[in-house]
Design an enzyme around this catalytic site. Sequence first.
Site, mmCIF file in Angstrom:
data_model
loop_
_atom_site.group_PDB
_atom_site.id
_atom_site.type_symbol
_atom_site.label_atom_id
_atom_site.label_comp_id
_atom_site.label_asym_id
_atom_site.label_seq_id
_atom_site.Cartn_x
_atom_site.Cartn_y
_atom_site.Cartn_z
ATOM 1 N N ASP A 81 -36.875 38.284 32.288
ATOM 2 C CA ASP A 81 -38.049 37.685 32.932
ATOM 3 C C ASP A 81 -38.319 36.305 32.310
ATOM 4 O O ASP A 81 -38.271 36.150 31.075
ATOM 5 C CB ASP A 81 -39.243 38.628 32.694
ATOM 6 C CG ASP A 81 -40.465 38.242 33.504
ATOM 7 O OD1 ASP A 81 -40.301 37.625 34.573
ATOM 8 O OD2 ASP A 81 -41.592 38.569 33.061
ATOM 9 N N GLY A 211 -47.399 38.298 38.347
ATOM 10 C CA GLY A 211 -48.842 38.509 38.255
ATOM 11 C C GLY A 211 -49.283 39.684 39.106
ATOM 12 O O GLY A 211 -50.307 39.627 39.781
ATOM 13 N N ARG A 260 -50.432 46.114 28.661
ATOM 14 C CA ARG A 260 -51.183 45.692 27.460
ATOM 15 C C ARG A 260 -52.563 46.331 27.443
ATOM 16 O O ARG A 260 -53.082 46.712 26.397
ATOM 17 C CB ARG A 260 -51.352 44.173 27.445
ATOM 18 C CG ARG A 260 -50.073 43.423 27.305
ATOM 19 C CD ARG A 260 -50.314 41.936 27.061
ATOM 20 N NE ARG A 260 -49.039 41.272 26.928
ATOM 21 C CZ ARG A 260 -48.407 40.643 27.914
ATOM 22 N NH1 ARG A 260 -48.962 40.553 29.115
ATOM 23 N NH2 ARG A 260 -47.235 40.096 27.718
HETATM 24 P P1 13P Z 1 -49.233 40.380 35.041
HETATM 25 O O1 13P Z 1 -49.802 39.485 33.993
HETATM 26 O O2 13P Z 1 -50.098 40.444 36.250
HETATM 27 O O3 13P Z 1 -48.909 41.728 34.540
HETATM 28 O O4 13P Z 1 -47.861 39.724 35.532
HETATM 29 C C1 13P Z 1 -46.703 39.874 34.746
HETATM 30 C C2 13P Z 1 -45.598 39.028 35.217
HETATM 31 O O5 13P Z 1 -45.621 38.449 36.281
HETATM 32 C C3 13P Z 1 -44.436 38.908 34.319
HETATM 33 O O6 13P Z 1 -43.508 37.980 34.773
#
Ligand code: 13P
Length: 315
Positions: A81, A211, A260
């Site tokens: 990621d 997100g 988290r």
């Molecule tokens: P969140 O902060 O909404 O969990 O998104 C995580 C994300 O997009 C990691 O790439």
Amino acid sequence: MLVSTKDIFRACYGKYGVAAVNVWDMEQIHGLFSAAQKASAPFIIQTTPVARNYANPFMLISMISAAASIYPDTVFAIHLDHGNKEHALQSIESGAYTSVMIDASHEPFRENIAVTKSIVQAAHAKNIAVEAELGVLSGVEDDLVIEGKREKYTQPAEVEEFVKQTACDSLAVAVGTSHGAYKFSGSQGLQFDILEEIQEKLPGFPLVLHGGSEVNKEEIQRINASGGQLGVDAKGVPNDEILKAIGYGVCKINIATDVRLIWTRVHREFFKYTPAQFDPIVPGKSYMEAFEEFILEKFELLKSSGKAKQIKHIS
Ligand code: 13P
């Protein structure tokens, strides 16, 4: 069973969503694999460069591969990621990932294309898929003028050329979400008009929603009731919007903040309600269980429960 990220997208496009969960510790890996085995749901396990620095890439990949043996009926892909060029190349070289993200979205359009293209070439040579990003993922402020808002989002007019030029396999789009617990300052939500335009330009092409955390109100209340100080304006993407987005070609839903929050709630409550305890295994076990429960609910929401077998057959 480790499967290709592309096979997961082929199977789920337009039908259900796949949770892409960020991990950095053993408890999460157990919780995620255990939930996936119970629900027979495919998933994507992903690590950020920060998590790789924290735990060591070898440690993370070794734990994931151990989990694949402990939970042999699972069907999953491993993804990097938010890699930059260096992280993406390292991950491609390691042979451990089935897909990598190259995040050059902060670069001007042409430079984003050039960087992404170079990673795609290296990745495809090893049969690894690439997620690229177009648009700036950030919070949406109430007081921004409409034109200002649209500039931050993925521009539908650019997506076709970007995908054609880079040959990327999936595209992370900026359609109103942001990372973290404070995604929307007012009543905003996902920009479905933009998502619809993107899908029209890229029919059948897998989109990625960064997100994607829900930021559950009850979790926030429990954290604050145990000494936390999270803002009342903490807000995530409502479940109905996630479901709607799947209908517009969103295949992969990234989740890290919710993880988290669960960790924080479990540990704050442990310290508050059992102040005489000092055994990390006790909250660790509660965290694993709470995380598993959260993931099971997520699979149900995304309608991915029971879909693992189908991917096993096509892989
Ligand atoms: P969140 O902060 O909404 O969990 O998104 C995580 C994300 O997009 C990691 O790439």
